[in-house]
Design a protein around this motif. Structure first.
Motif, PDB file in Angstrom:
ATOM      1  N   LEU A 100       7.728  60.687  39.549  1.00  0.00           N
ATOM      2  CA  LEU A 100       8.332  61.115  40.789  1.00  0.00           C
ATOM      3  C   LEU A 100       7.905  62.318  41.324  1.00  0.00           C
ATOM      4  CD1 LEU A 100      12.023  60.213  39.822  1.00  0.00           C
ATOM      5  CD2 LEU A 100      10.573  59.182  41.854  1.00  0.00           C
ATOM      6  N   ILE A 102      10.971  59.722  47.736  1.00  0.00           N
ATOM      7  CA  ILE A 102      10.984  61.190  47.563  1.00  0.00           C
ATOM      8  C   ILE A 102      10.494  62.078  48.713  1.00  0.00           C
ATOM      9  CG2 ILE A 102       9.112  61.004  46.390  1.00  0.00           C
ATOM     10  CD1 ILE A 102      10.325  62.841  44.199  1.00  0.00           C
ATOM     11  N   VAL A 136      16.314  63.441  43.754  1.00  0.00           N
ATOM     12  CA  VAL A 136      16.198  61.975  44.534  1.00  0.00           C
ATOM     13  C   VAL A 136      16.773  60.892  43.567  1.00  0.00           C
ATOM     14  CG1 VAL A 136      13.801  61.636  43.590  1.00  0.00           C
ATOM     15  CG2 VAL A 136      14.471  60.552  45.584  1.00  0.00           C
TER      16      VAL A 136
END
Lengths: 320, 311
Positions: free
Chosen positions: A111, A168, A133
């Motif tokens: 991520l 994200i 997120v």
């Protein structure tokens, strides 16, 4: 406001046996905050449409038409230009959470890598964003899970990570390619509700690609029905379910098992999907259609209509 | 509908779902456990470690340096040059009166250095080229495969001789020429693995997220094929030691006053008819121990890392 406008999209794949016409003359618009479903059976070209928007088609694909986003034609954009749009403006949720995550990378790293790249955040800030997120997709104890590997998560949790990866950078458009197909039904409901909430919070446009009409009914406002790479019907969800206007859509809806149906029979559409080796010259659904008439074999119907657009030469009243 | 929905989206539900989370070891931790269960592999690691320590620190225990000639024994090597604790020549003397112990330490150092440096470097080079060929395919792949096929036809001993005639003979040149000869090591296997990997969905996902090719190859694909590279390296290192010994045995490798296992075995073999067997036995024993341990370590790594043979 129209965000994404697809015009006359054609996708062909060159193979040893000739060209496969996967997508033919598909056009549609996607506005901010709109939720549109793209429905069709396997091989109808729905995933290829999403991949062409992202610029991820296989190497043997020949694509023509236009995909306009912010005044740029994405089909003509270079890979570097696309990399500026990918994740930041348009992101995709993949179908299978088991294979869409890198098994050797911690999920937090997968991520944070994205925001480090696109927004130039430091490692530490990127980690904080990853935690945020992950919390947004309701992964409990996100701080600890950041350093877990994908195999340490259950299927539903993994799909949440996949959604988090798409979210994200807060894209304007999300292409969800069968996001719940690999999940069981209870998890499926959770994921669709999650997607719904996030969509509303962030005012994201969603193109939901699915073959599951139940998911469509619960989530989307507009539906597009694809058959043999051609658009068959384009309509509001309510209208489509109440009075499907195309023979194929009717067949699809009849094929959904009904609990009130006492006969215990399943209604399949007879025949099999069309061979797409040749460019269609007649309605691709004609061989399987209940209401076929002679002219169906000679003309290629165009999408016509106002609110409900349909590609069928017969008027709705004439259908059985 | 709304109540059902709030339930589905509630924190408790998510926590419940998260309960199914399995906590388990990572792949590498798992592999480590499997490796240390393999008794032969552990013994081999121990033996190899001893050899490495011997090569690094052995000269501290030698009474004689590898350059000194023991004039008092020179000329009587057959009768008095045998291994002996008393005169400090633990492994005996070679035919020039030099201490075999110091010579074996020196040879071990060279052979292990060449083996590990040249072996691992060539696998890394081959793997990087293979990864790029597999990822990009097309013209680049064709060129690489063409070069690979041509390279198979080059007789490497002649290549050694020609190279060293041009560039001189030194340890650095030897390592360089071995890397050059072995650049294809790991190329095919990594190319195949990467070709398989690049069609996996997580690579598409990485491309979808706007990552460039470099990040995709080295951050996403490389960790997935690392185990192949590790196994391959463990097989190439003993092969390179063998190659070095062979060319040194033939006289085109390492040069006096430096030496290696191959050179020592060659010298020992040339004098074995005089009955000074220790000149052959010690370097040969070290060579065999190194080869056998390296192969067992490679075997252990393969059992530990190859997911197909898990049980």
């Amino acid at each position: 406001m129209t965000l994404l406008s697809v015009r006359d999209l054609n996708i062909r794949f060159t193979t040893g046996d000739g060209d496969v016409h996967a997508v033919n003359n598909v056009s549609f618009d996607l506005s901010a905050g709109q939720k549109v479903a793209l429905v069709g059976e396997s091989g109808s070209g729905k995933s290829q449409i999403a991949l062409s928007i992202m610029g991820l088609l296989a190497k043997n694909a020949i694509v023509s038409g236009q995909v306009m986003f912010n005044g740029n034609n994405l089909l003509a954009a270079s890979n570097d230009e696309l990399n500026q749009i990918r994740a930041q403006k348009i992101a995709m949720i993949f179908q299978d959470p088991m294979s869409a995550l890198n098994p050797y990378m911690k999920v937090g790293r997968q991520l944070s890598e994205i925001v480090e790249l696109h927004e130039g955040l430091s490692r530490r800030d990127a980690r904080i964003r990853a935690i945020e997120v992950m919390e947004a997709v309701q992964i409990p104890d996100a701080k600890r899970r950041l350093d877990a590997y994908p195999h340490e998560f259950s299927g539903g949790m993994r799909q949440r990570i996949v959604i988090a990866m798409a979210l994200i950078c807060r894209p304007q458009i999300i292409l969800a390619d069968e996001p719940t197909t690999a999940l069981d039904v209870t998890v499926q409901a959770q994921i669709m509700h999650l997607l719904d909430d996030i969509q509303r919070d962030m005012d994201t446009a969603v193109l939901l690609i699915t073959h599951d009409l139940g998911v469509v009914a619960g989530f989307c406002e507009d539906v597009m029905v694809l058959y043999g790479g051609r658009m068959m019907e384009k309509s509001k969800v309510g209208a489509l379910f109440k009075s499907p206007s195309h023979p194929y859509t009717r067949g699809l809806l009849r094929a959904v098992p009904n609990i009130h149906d006492q006969t215990g029979q399943l209604h399949a559409i007879p025949g099999s999907p069309p061979n797409q080796m040749n460019a269609p010259t007649a309605c691709p659904f004609a061989p399987r259609c209940n209401d076929v008439i002679d002219t169906c074999w000679q003309t290629l119907p165009e999408l016509t209509g106002e609110d409900t657009q349909r590609a069928c030469i017969q008027p709705v009243e004439a259908l059985s | 509908m709304t109540s059902a929905k709030t339930h589905l989206n509630s924190k408790e539900f998510a926590e419940q779902a998260a309960e199914e989370m399995i906590t388990s070891r990572s792949f590498w931790a798992d592999a480590r456990v499997r490796f240390f269960k393999n008794r032969m592999a552990v013994v081999s690691v121990f033996m190899l470690l001893c050899l490495v320590l011997f090569a690094i620190f052995g000269h501290n225990f030698a009474k004689w340096s590898y350059e000194e000639i023991d004039w008092s024994i020179l000329g009587k090597i057959k009768t008095e040059g045998a291994p002996s604790i008393a005169n400090g020549h633990y492994f005996g003397l070679d035919e020039l009166g030099r201490d075999m112990f110091a010579r074996v330490v020196q040879g071990s150092r060279t052979s292990l250095l060449v083996g590990f440096v040249a072996g691992i470097t060539s696998v890394i080079i081959g793997s990087i080229i293979g990864a790029m060929a597999g990822y990009y395919g097309g013209r680049f792949d064709q060129i690489v495969m063409g070069m690979y096929t041509i390279w198979l036809a080059v007789p490497y001993i002649i290549f050694f001789v020609v190279w060293q005639a041009f560039f001189g003979r030194s340890l650095a040149q030897l390592i360089m020429v071995i890397i050059l000869v072995n650049w294809t090591a790991g190329l095919l296997i990594v190319r195949g693995q990467v070709m398989m990997m690049k069609n996996r969905e997580f690579v598409d996902a990485a491309r979808m997220l706007g990552l460039n090719d470099f990040a995709i190859i080295f951050r996403h694909i490389a960790p997935n094929v690392l185990w192949v590279v590790v196994i391959y390296s463990s097989m190439v290192v003993p092969e390179v030691i063998m190659m070095e010994s062979l060319v040194s045995f033939l006289g085109v490798g390492i040069q006096e006053p430096n030496t290696s296992w191959g050179a020592l075995i060659s010298e020992g073999a040339s004098t074995m008819t005089f009955g000074t067997l220790w000149q052959l036995a010690y370097p040969a024993a070290f060579f065999v121990i190194a080869q056998v341990s390296l192969y067992y370590i490679g075997d252990g790594l393969r059992d530990a890392l190859d997911p197909k043979d898990r049980r």
